[in-house]
Design an enzyme around this catalytic site. Sequence first.
Site, PDB file in Angstrom:
ATOM      1  N   ILE A  20       0.840  -1.196   0.000  1.00 11.41           N
ATOM      2  CA  ILE A  20       0.000   0.000   0.000  1.00 11.41           C
ATOM      3  C   ILE A  20       0.878   1.251   0.000  1.00 11.41           C
ATOM      4  O   ILE A  20       1.741   1.405   0.867  1.00 11.41           O
ATOM      5  CB  ILE A  20      -0.941  -0.027   1.221  1.00 11.41           C
ATOM      6  CG1 ILE A  20      -1.976  -1.123   0.990  1.00 11.41           C
ATOM      7  CG2 ILE A  20      -1.592   1.329   1.453  1.00 11.41           C
ATOM      8  CD1 ILE A  20      -3.027  -1.253   2.041  1.00 11.41           C
ATOM      9  N   GLY A  21       0.662   2.134  -0.957  1.00 14.21           N
ATOM     10  CA  GLY A  21       1.476   3.338  -1.098  1.00 14.21           C
ATOM     11  C   GLY A  21       0.677   4.601  -0.884  1.00 14.21           C
ATOM     12  O   GLY A  21       0.245   5.241  -1.850  1.00 14.21           O
ATOM     13  N   TYR A  22       0.445   4.944   0.393  1.00 18.61           N
ATOM     14  CA  TYR A  22      -0.194   6.224   0.709  1.00 18.61           C
ATOM     15  C   TYR A  22       0.872   7.218   1.197  1.00 18.61           C
ATOM     16  O   TYR A  22       1.006   8.299   0.670  1.00 18.61           O
ATOM     17  CB  TYR A  22      -1.233   6.085   1.829  1.00 18.61           C
ATOM     18  CG  TYR A  22      -2.347   5.087   1.617  1.00 18.61           C
ATOM     19  CD1 TYR A  22      -2.922   4.909   0.359  1.00 18.61           C
ATOM     20  CD2 TYR A  22      -2.842   4.348   2.684  1.00 18.61           C
ATOM     21  CE1 TYR A  22      -3.964   4.005   0.190  1.00 18.61           C
ATOM     22  CE2 TYR A  22      -3.886   3.446   2.517  1.00 18.61           C
ATOM     23  CZ  TYR A  22      -4.434   3.273   1.269  1.00 18.61           C
ATOM     24  OH  TYR A  22      -5.459   2.387   1.109  1.00 18.61           O
ATOM     25  N   SER A  23       1.610   6.820   2.263  1.00 21.68           N
ATOM     26  CA  SER A  23       2.452   7.776   2.996  1.00 21.68           C
ATOM     27  C   SER A  23       3.602   8.301   2.152  1.00 21.68           C
ATOM     28  O   SER A  23       4.162   7.588   1.321  1.00 21.68           O
ATOM     29  CB  SER A  23       3.035   7.106   4.242  1.00 21.68           C
ATOM     30  OG  SER A  23       2.017   6.576   5.022  1.00 21.68           O
ATOM     31  N   GLU A  59      -8.349  -2.128   7.085  1.00 24.16           N
ATOM     32  CA  GLU A  59      -7.004  -2.428   7.594  1.00 24.16           C
ATOM     33  C   GLU A  59      -6.973  -2.403   9.114  1.00 24.16           C
ATOM     34  O   GLU A  59      -6.357  -3.255   9.752  1.00 24.16           O
ATOM     35  CB  GLU A  59      -6.028  -1.390   7.012  1.00 24.16           C
ATOM     36  CG  GLU A  59      -4.583  -1.622   7.406  1.00 24.16           C
ATOM     37  CD  GLU A  59      -3.641  -0.588   6.787  1.00 24.16           C
ATOM     38  OE1 GLU A  59      -3.962  -0.037   5.720  1.00 24.16           O
ATOM     39  OE2 GLU A  59      -2.585  -0.345   7.375  1.00 24.16           O
ATOM     40  N   THR A  86      -1.556   6.986  13.167  1.00 24.13           N
ATOM     41  CA  THR A  86      -1.148   7.165  14.573  1.00 24.13           C
ATOM     42  C   THR A  86      -2.359   7.132  15.518  1.00 24.13           C
ATOM     43  O   THR A  86      -3.483   7.464  15.126  1.00 24.13           O
ATOM     44  CB  THR A  86      -0.382   8.497  14.805  1.00 24.13           C
ATOM     45  OG1 THR A  86      -1.301   9.572  14.664  1.00 24.13           O
ATOM     46  CG2 THR A  86       0.770   8.656  13.839  1.00 24.13           C
ATOM     47  N   GLU A 129      -3.037   9.104  17.917  1.00 27.15           N
ATOM     48  CA  GLU A 129      -3.650  10.434  18.128  1.00 27.15           C
ATOM     49  C   GLU A 129      -4.717  10.691  17.059  1.00 27.15           C
ATOM     50  O   GLU A 129      -5.800  11.217  17.349  1.00 27.15           O
ATOM     51  CB  GLU A 129      -2.581  11.536  18.063  1.00 27.15           C
ATOM     52  CG  GLU A 129      -1.610  11.564  19.239  1.00 27.15           C
ATOM     53  CD  GLU A 129      -0.543  10.481  19.166  1.00 27.15           C
ATOM     54  OE1 GLU A 129      -0.382   9.857  18.096  1.00 27.15           O
ATOM     55  OE2 GLU A 129       0.127  10.247  20.187  1.00 27.15           O
TER      56      GLU A 129
HETATM   57  C1  FAD Z   1       5.852  -0.232  10.570  1.00 24.61           C
HETATM   58  C2  FAD Z   1       5.062   0.716   9.720  1.00 24.61           C
HETATM   59  C3  FAD Z   1       4.440   0.253   8.583  1.00 24.61           C
HETATM   60  C4  FAD Z   1       3.730   1.126   7.761  1.00 24.61           C
HETATM   61  N1  FAD Z   1       3.191   0.641   6.602  1.00 24.61           N
HETATM   62  C5  FAD Z   1       2.646   1.515   5.722  1.00 24.61           C
HETATM   63  C6  FAD Z   1       2.235   1.069   4.435  1.00 24.61           C
HETATM   64  O1  FAD Z   1       2.326  -0.121   4.106  1.00 24.61           O
HETATM   65  N2  FAD Z   1       1.774   1.981   3.557  1.00 24.61           N
HETATM   66  C7  FAD Z   1       1.662   3.313   3.874  1.00 24.61           C
HETATM   67  O2  FAD Z   1       1.222   4.091   3.030  1.00 24.61           O
HETATM   68  N3  FAD Z   1       2.029   3.771   5.099  1.00 24.61           N
HETATM   69  C8  FAD Z   1       2.526   2.907   6.020  1.00 24.61           C
HETATM   70  N4  FAD Z   1       2.955   3.365   7.250  1.00 24.61           N
HETATM   71  C9  FAD Z   1       2.870   4.798   7.525  1.00 24.61           C
HETATM   72  C10 FAD Z   1       1.917   5.181   8.625  1.00 24.61           C
HETATM   73  O3  FAD Z   1       0.593   5.103   8.203  1.00 24.61           O
HETATM   74  C11 FAD Z   1       2.353   6.628   9.022  1.00 24.61           C
HETATM   75  O4  FAD Z   1       3.567   6.474   9.748  1.00 24.61           O
HETATM   76  C12 FAD Z   1       1.354   7.330   9.837  1.00 24.61           C
HETATM   77  O5  FAD Z   1       0.241   7.677   9.085  1.00 24.61           O
HETATM   78  C13 FAD Z   1       1.938   8.583  10.514  1.00 24.61           C
HETATM   79  O6  FAD Z   1       2.515   9.450   9.595  1.00 24.61           O
HETATM   80  P1  FAD Z   1       3.980  10.044   9.856  1.00 24.61           P
HETATM   81  O7  FAD Z   1       4.915   8.911  10.098  1.00 24.61           O
HETATM   82  O8  FAD Z   1       4.279  10.981   8.721  1.00 24.61           O
HETATM   83  O9  FAD Z   1       3.886  10.858  11.205  1.00 24.61           O
HETATM   84  P2  FAD Z   1       3.317  12.341  11.396  1.00 24.61           P
HETATM   85  O10 FAD Z   1       2.028  12.482  10.690  1.00 24.61           O
HETATM   86  O11 FAD Z   1       4.411  13.313  11.061  1.00 24.61           O
HETATM   87  O12 FAD Z   1       3.025  12.379  12.944  1.00 24.61           O
HETATM   88  C14 FAD Z   1       4.050  12.645  13.914  1.00 24.61           C
HETATM   89  C15 FAD Z   1       3.370  12.824  15.261  1.00 24.61           C
HETATM   90  O13 FAD Z   1       2.513  13.977  15.237  1.00 24.61           O
HETATM   91  C16 FAD Z   1       1.192  13.601  15.616  1.00 24.61           C
HETATM   92  N5  FAD Z   1       0.188  14.336  14.842  1.00 24.61           N
HETATM   93  C17 FAD Z   1       0.227  14.615  13.517  1.00 24.61           C
HETATM   94  N6  FAD Z   1      -0.901  15.269  13.150  1.00 24.61           N
HETATM   95  C18 FAD Z   1      -1.662  15.393  14.275  1.00 24.61           C
HETATM   96  C19 FAD Z   1      -2.955  15.946  14.544  1.00 24.61           C
HETATM   97  N7  FAD Z   1      -3.693  16.527  13.594  1.00 24.61           N
HETATM   98  N8  FAD Z   1      -3.421  15.879  15.810  1.00 24.61           N
HETATM   99  C20 FAD Z   1      -2.698  15.298  16.802  1.00 24.61           C
HETATM  100  N9  FAD Z   1      -1.474  14.754  16.605  1.00 24.61           N
HETATM  101  C21 FAD Z   1      -0.968  14.786  15.359  1.00 24.61           C
HETATM  102  C22 FAD Z   1       1.084  12.132  15.293  1.00 24.61           C
HETATM  103  O14 FAD Z   1       0.076  11.484  16.023  1.00 24.61           O
HETATM  104  C23 FAD Z   1       2.476  11.636  15.663  1.00 24.61           C
HETATM  105  O15 FAD Z   1       2.583  11.374  17.032  1.00 24.61           O
HETATM  106  C24 FAD Z   1       3.632   2.501   8.107  1.00 24.61           C
HETATM  107  C25 FAD Z   1       4.253   2.972   9.279  1.00 24.61           C
HETATM  108  C26 FAD Z   1       4.964   2.104  10.078  1.00 24.61           C
HETATM  109  C27 FAD Z   1       5.638   2.650  11.298  1.00 24.61           C
END
Ligand code: FAD
Length: 389
Positions: free
Chosen positions: A128-131, A245, A372, A374
């Site tokens: 899955i390629g979202y992030s 998911e 996350t 949050e």
């Molecule tokens: C092991 C693993 C597997 C993953 N697999 C996939 C995958 O297969 N495909 C894919 O697309 N993604 C995947 N992800 C990505 C995952 O969905 C993202 O890490 C997640 O959405 C958080 O984004 P970020 O890492 O950019 O953190 P950020 O969004 O930068 O968040 C950093 C911190 O800020 C907080 N924060 C941010 N915005 C807010 C808000 N509005 N209110 C309160 N707090 C906030 C967050 O809760 C967090 O604590 C994976 C991540 C991990 C760790």
Amino acid sequence: MKTVIGPTQRQFLADLRSYLDGLDPELVAATRAENIEDPMQPRENGRRFLRRLAADGWLGVSWPTEYGGQGRTEIEHWLFAEELYSRRLPNGLLTLNVIGPTLMLMGSEAQKADYLPRIINGDQVFAIGYSEPDAGSDLASLRTRAVRDGDEYVVNGQKIWTTGGDVATHYWLAARTGRPEDKHRGVSLFIVPMDAPGISITPIITQGGERTTSVFLDDVRIPASQRIGEENEGWAAIVCALNFERMFFHNEPRWELEQLAGWADAQGLLEGETPQAYALQERMGEHAVDVEICRLFALRGAGMLAAGQVPRAEASANKIWWGELRQRICNTGLDLVGEDGTIATGSPYAPAGGHLEHGLQSSPVWRFGGGTNEIQLDIIANHGLGMPR
Ligand SMILES: Cc1cc2nc3c(=O)[nH]c(=O)nc-3n(C[C@H](O)[C@H](O)[C@H](O)COP(=O)(O)OP(=O)(O)OC[C@H]3O[C@@H](n4cnc5c(N)ncnc54)[C@H](O)[C@@H]3O)c2cc1C
């Protein structure tokens, strides 16, 4: 209390268990070893195992019979996933539990005819390629761009955290087709083969050992027929897939508690008339109740799916409870283990096979993975409790 597990479901579980008990022990042992090491991505043995299940008609328990499934309810599907998880064997993960059901709801007839048979045969595995580096929680700000060129799109950008990118056959890819300021209204969703020219993949290893990847897209050409839904309207499919998911995370805490109970029992820590033994029994009892609550969250979601609804706030509650409970159980374990808890998984000297140490390292990663906690709390507040933003 009303229960959704009746005689039909119990019979299903008995049949499933007897089928799994009768499988080739070499295949099961090899799959289990691979799966314990890295449960997010079935590799050589995991794929062999899933194909075996498919050939025997055991994949797609809740898929409609018209798509080759058993046509049972999501309750049986959940029982299936839980049983496989308890045996530390793969259950089809994202491909079968997320992409398949989303395609059934959102895919065109041609896409369903093309992909669903290959998914249920165990031939296709999706990543899955979202992030992206600047689009995680704020996914609507993603910048990977898909530009229309005749019957194709040309895609450029970078994705991060694509779990299974290096073992998948296909990519479920979100890209911007509209203006950046349109945020989630300018996003489309595509299916693209993982080996398409212009895709390159680099590994990321997390502190918990989970393997994930970065994916770079350089002039990748995707036929327009591989877009899910209308242009700029991919957000609905993303939300739908994310809810599926979050629903099937449910059994890791149960596994960690079994490791902890087995180890504490072998050490004699649960016996005797001491304050320590009583305190530990009480803590273990609390964890056991919390594990059952975890099952009830998952069962509630399965019940909603069986009734034709897609859980949203319920899926978020499930995900948070599961992740935080796992961390609490491993904390209890490592408090007891003490210094030996620094002996890493894989060492024969690691208490409880190193699973508690591994669980504690891995669980903070799952505060992020799958969205996350949050952000899940926001979803519960807004969509579950109707609170204003
Ligand atoms: C092991 C693993 C597997 C993953 N697999 C996939 C995958 O297969 N495909 C894919 O697309 N993604 C995947 N992800 C990505 C995952 O969905 C993202 O890490 C997640 O959405 C958080 O984004 P970020 O890492 O950019 O953190 P950020 O969004 O930068 O968040 C950093 C911190 O800020 C907080 N924060 C941010 N915005 C807010 C808000 N509005 N209110 C309160 N707090 C906030 C967050 O809760 C967090 O604590 C994976 C991540 C991990 C760790």
